[in-house]
Write a protein that holds these residues in place. Structure first.
Motif, PDB file in Angstrom:
ATOM      1  N   TYR A  14       6.500 129.848  47.808  1.00 11.72           N
ATOM      2  CA  TYR A  14       7.084 128.505  47.722  1.00 11.72           C
ATOM      3  C   TYR A  14       6.017 127.466  47.388  1.00 11.72           C
ATOM      4  N   GLY A  70      12.758 121.948  39.069  1.00 17.80           N
ATOM      5  CA  GLY A  70      12.714 121.393  40.416  1.00 17.80           C
ATOM      6  C   GLY A  70      11.907 122.254  41.364  1.00 17.80           C
ATOM      7  N   SER A  71      12.131 122.008  42.649  1.00 15.56           N
ATOM      8  CA  SER A  71      11.431 122.726  43.698  1.00 15.56           C
ATOM      9  C   SER A  71      12.137 124.055  43.949  1.00 15.56           C
ATOM     10  N   ILE A  72      11.400 125.139  43.815  1.00 14.07           N
ATOM     11  CA  ILE A  72      12.046 126.453  43.892  1.00 14.07           C
ATOM     12  C   ILE A  72      11.264 127.428  44.763  1.00 14.07           C
ATOM     13  N   TYR A  95      19.268 125.177  48.712  1.00 14.57           N
ATOM     14  CA  TYR A  95      20.408 125.869  48.135  1.00 14.57           C
ATOM     15  C   TYR A  95      20.396 127.287  48.648  1.00 14.57           C
ATOM     16  N   TYR A 152      13.381 126.327  35.392  1.00 17.76           N
ATOM     17  CA  TYR A 152      13.920 125.331  36.316  1.00 17.76           C
ATOM     18  C   TYR A 152      12.812 124.368  36.657  1.00 17.76           C
ATOM     19  N   GLN A 209      19.733 127.418  36.152  1.00 19.99           N
ATOM     20  CA  GLN A 209      18.421 128.035  36.065  1.00 19.99           C
ATOM     21  C   GLN A 209      18.562 129.472  35.597  1.00 19.99           C
ATOM     22  N   ARG A 218      15.311 130.776  43.836  1.00 21.39           N
ATOM     23  CA  ARG A 218      16.254 129.976  44.629  1.00 21.39           C
ATOM     24  C   ARG A 218      15.792 128.532  44.604  1.00 21.39           C
ATOM     25  N   MET A 219      16.736 127.648  44.339  1.00 21.42           N
ATOM     26  CA  MET A 219      16.423 126.222  44.426  1.00 21.42           C
ATOM     27  C   MET A 219      16.317 125.840  45.895  1.00 21.42           C
ATOM     28  N   SER A 220      15.402 124.964  46.212  1.00 22.75           N
ATOM     29  CA  SER A 220      15.277 124.523  47.600  1.00 22.75           C
ATOM     30  C   SER A 220      16.567 123.820  48.025  1.00 22.75           C
ATOM     31  N   TYR A 264      10.791 131.919  34.601  1.00 20.70           N
ATOM     32  CA  TYR A 264      11.988 131.214  35.045  1.00 20.70           C
ATOM     33  C   TYR A 264      12.085 129.883  34.314  1.00 20.70           C
TER      34      TYR A 264
END
Lengths: 113, 113
Positions: free
Chosen positions: B51, B29-31, B98, B27, B2, B94-96, B25
């Motif tokens: 979020y 997915g869920s971030i 992670y 990415y 990302q 930040r990726m969830s 950004y």
């Protein structure tokens, strides 16, 4: 409240020298981080640790070692200082897994002669 | 991988002006998205995060940010800036599930009297 202390504030070393930066936090946080901030750039993760004696490599770990012998402290060693890694090194800690708020120290500025 | 992009390296406004600092950004997915502020010579301080839910989130000192999924953006705004808002602002992703934040390169905001 709490505080993150980084020592020394300024670190001057010779090319090829092994140098150690120290970070202490009294938040009782589990996770701690080391970032490098080059002038005019963002932060890049060197190492992080989710608990005592744990170490996880970041994108910039080559040329560095880290140590988390106590929950409250996290040390970073530059194994062989190079002129191109003159930067500010920032330590941070985070309260809980999944928490986004990181608390940062004031930084250590590294100069390599 | 990302990425976080802050297209404006420098923004200059006058005291009392409104300001928008941009963050995009990449990415899918869920971030989690957040903003941090860094005053000269100091570490970073958390401003706000997003979020889910209301895409406009409020932070400290009158700052707010708006998430847009369609634009992949999380821009920071303030309606009326003060000279003390002069600082470097960093967007972070930040990726969830992670543990690591990815920072943009920062935008230096200068507020002139």
């Amino acid at each position: 409240g709490g505080i993150i202390t980084q020592t020394p504030k300024f670190l001057i070393g010779q090319e090829g020298q092994k140098l150690t930066l120290k970070c202490q936090q009294n938040f009782n946080h589990d996770t701690m981080y080391w970032y490098r901030q080059d002038s005019g750039k963002g932060l890049r993760l060197i190492y992080y640790s989710i608990t005592e004696n744990d170490l996880q490599k970041g994108d910039l770990s080559e040329g560095y070692d880290a140590s988390r012998e106590k929950k409250s402290s996290f040390s970073l060693t530059v194994t062989s200082a190079q002129k191109n890694e003159m930067a500010v090194f920032l330590c941070a800690s985070r309260r809980d897994w999944g928490e986004d708020e990181q608390y940062f120290g004031p930084g250590t500025r590294l100069t390599v002669l | 991988t990302q990425t976080v992009s802050q297209s404006d390296a420098h923004v200059t406004v006058f005291e009392g002006d409104s300001v928008e600092l941009r963050c995009n950004y990449s990415y899918g997915g869920s971030i989690y998205l957040s903003w941090y502020i860094q005053h000269h010579g100091h570490g970073l301080q958390f401003l706000l995060k997003y979020y889910s839910g209301n895409p406009v989130v409020q932070g400290v000192n009158g700052f707010e940010a708006e998430f847009s999924k369609s634009d992949s953006s999380f821009h920071l705004r303030k309606a009326s800036v003060h000279w003390s808002d002069s600082a470097v602002y960093f967007c972070a992703v930040r990726m969830s599930n992670y543990n690591v934040l990815y920072f943009g390169s920062g935008t230096k905001l200068t507020v002139e009297p």
